[in-house]
Structure formats: C-alpha cells, structure tokens
Design an enzyme around this catalytic site. Structure first.
Site, PDB file in Angstrom:
ATOM      1  N   ASP A   8      32.880  -8.658  -1.233  1.00 41.87           N
ATOM      2  CA  ASP A   8      34.184  -8.880  -0.642  1.00 41.87           C
ATOM      3  C   ASP A   8      34.243 -10.378  -0.315  1.00 41.87           C
ATOM      4  O   ASP A   8      33.222 -11.061  -0.297  1.00 41.87           O
ATOM      5  CB  ASP A   8      34.321  -8.018   0.624  1.00 41.87           C
ATOM      6  CG  ASP A   8      35.631  -8.225   1.344  1.00 41.87           C
ATOM      7  OD1 ASP A   8      36.675  -8.268   0.666  1.00 41.87           O
ATOM      8  OD2 ASP A   8      35.603  -8.367   2.577  1.00 41.87           O
ATOM      9  N   ASP A  10      36.936 -12.241   2.194  1.00 48.41           N
ATOM     10  CA  ASP A  10      37.331 -12.651   3.546  1.00 48.41           C
ATOM     11  C   ASP A  10      36.422 -12.041   4.607  1.00 48.41           C
ATOM     12  O   ASP A  10      36.219 -10.830   4.648  1.00 48.41           O
ATOM     13  CB  ASP A  10      38.781 -12.244   3.813  1.00 48.41           C
ATOM     14  CG  ASP A  10      39.737 -12.895   2.823  1.00 48.41           C
ATOM     15  OD1 ASP A  10      39.520 -14.067   2.479  1.00 48.41           O
ATOM     16  OD2 ASP A  10      40.676 -12.217   2.378  1.00 48.41           O
ATOM     17  N   ASP A 188      32.546  -6.739   4.966  1.00 46.12           N
ATOM     18  CA  ASP A 188      32.642  -6.680   6.423  1.00 46.12           C
ATOM     19  C   ASP A 188      33.534  -5.546   6.912  1.00 46.12           C
ATOM     20  O   ASP A 188      33.559  -5.256   8.102  1.00 46.12           O
ATOM     21  CB  ASP A 188      33.245  -7.985   6.959  1.00 46.12           C
ATOM     22  CG  ASP A 188      34.734  -8.090   6.647  1.00 46.12           C
ATOM     23  OD1 ASP A 188      35.561  -8.024   7.581  1.00 46.12           O
ATOM     24  OD2 ASP A 188      35.082  -8.207   5.460  1.00 46.12           O
TER      25      ASP A 188
END
Length: 230
Positions: A8, A10, A188
């Site tokens: 991922d 961001d 995250d």
C-alpha cells in the site's frame, strides 16, 4: 515459486496520505475554496478511515480541481507538490524496505486506492514501475494529444475488495495465479483486510488501531516503519 512484494502507499510507504495532501495543496495554490474544500475533504477522509468511503463520489471530488485546470497546469502543479509535500514524507526506512525486496529479486508492486495521476510520480520516485492505482477515465485525445481526466473511474477501483480483483488481474496478465506466487503485503489500513487475508505473509505496517488489533489476534507481523504524518 515467484516472490511478490505488494505495498500500500499512503501511511505505509509514505508518511502522509497523498490523496488528502494533494487536496490540501490545491487549496493552497488557490484552486479550491479553502473552507468548503477542507470540510468535504475531511468528511471523505473520515469515511475512508471508517471503511465507508464511496470511492466514485470521492474520486469525482478529489479530481475536480485538476480536471478544471487542465493537463498542463495540473502536471506542473504536481511537480511542485512532489517537491514540497511528497519528498519530505518519503523516509529512508521506506526506501530501504522497497530496495530490500528488489535486491532479493522479488517482484514489487504498489497497490493503492489513490488515483494514478497523484501516485504514478510517487511510485517512480520510490523506484517502483508496477503500480495498481485507481485508474482515471480520460477523454478522447485530439491532434495526437492525450485526453484529460473526466472525474470518473476506469475499470475496477483498487480499493477494499477491489485490490484483490486488481492483483488477480495483474497476475493473470502475466500467466500467474495466486498459487504461483509467494506474496508479502504491507499495509496500514483496515480497508485492506480482504487482500491481507488472501496473501501468504500479511504485514500490518504502521497499522491503524483496528488493523493492529486484528494483526495481534491473528499473529500477523506488525511493522512500525515510521511516525505517520497528516
């Protein structure tokens, strides 16, 4: 068996949310009304963190300023955005983690729910050529010039369960299936739970509170790579 490292972007490789920050940047340069944009941007971001985001509504909102400004101005503005907001948010730890997988011969892919206009230059800066992002629909080009964004999404958006679909499509295009690859996935966000449950080695990276709890319960690796920024 081929090894694949999925990231991922961001708050995983990048210490900011690039989509949110691009919105802040366009307000700073006078493309949007500050109060109105901030209110709507904050609302969408809250929905994203809660896992209730309507990706189509959000993309129309998030790309509207660039759509109206046109390609030339938007590309120039993005270069300034990279210098002022993105590069300071790429940490040595993130760069080192990507290089670690590349040096090991792993196939490295960034899989993000942020659109390709915002994220393609960021992926390039990280040295990653394979990017699965939300693909923006574009108008038909004229006189040999490429078209510009319409505010709509082309194909399956790489968000939530859509990330599983997009990775499956990426694998199929290379004659591969899930059983042909050993996949590590760093994220995250609780929004990526479907893909985490699909891969061989899920790594909760700078995880939000809900993902950290699930990772702890299931014995998944937890990696605190850096301090998250806005």
């Amino acid at each position: 068996m081929k090894k694949l490292a999925l990231f991922d972007l961001d708050h995983t490789l990048l210490a900011i949310d690039s989509d949110y920050s691009w919105g802040v940047f366009t307000t700073q340069i006078g493309w949007t009304d500050p109060a109105e944009f901030k209110q709507r941007n904050d609302e969408f971001y809250a929905h994203y963190k809660a896992g209730t985001l309507d990706i189509h509504d959000y993309v129309r909102f998030a790309t509207d300023a660039a759509r109206l400004q046109g390609a030339e101005k938007s590309i120039a503005a993005h270069a300034d955005f990279m210098r002022s907001m993105v590069l300071p948010a790429i940490t040595p730890q993130a760069r080192a983690l990507v290089r670690q997988h590349q040096d090991a011969g792993d196939m490295v892919v960034i899989v993000t729910a942020t659109n390709d206009f915002v994220t393609r230059p960021i992926a390039s800066e990280l040295g990653v050529s394979e990017l699965l992002a939300v693909e923006l629909a574009r108008t038909q080009g004229v006189d040999g010039q490429p078209g510009w964004i319409t505010g709509d999404i082309h194909g399956v958006p790489s968000a939530r369960e859509g990330k599983v679909t997009r990775v499956a499509q990426w694998l199929a295009a290379r004659g591969l299936d899930w059983g042909d690859v050993d996949i590590t996935f760093y994220t995250d966000s609780i929004n990526d739970l479907a893909l985490m449950e699909k891969v061989n080695h899920p790594v909760a990276t700078n995880p939000d509170e809900r993902l950290r709890a699930i990772a702890t319960e299931r014995g998944w690796r937890i990696l605190d790579l850096f301090q998250k920024l806005t």
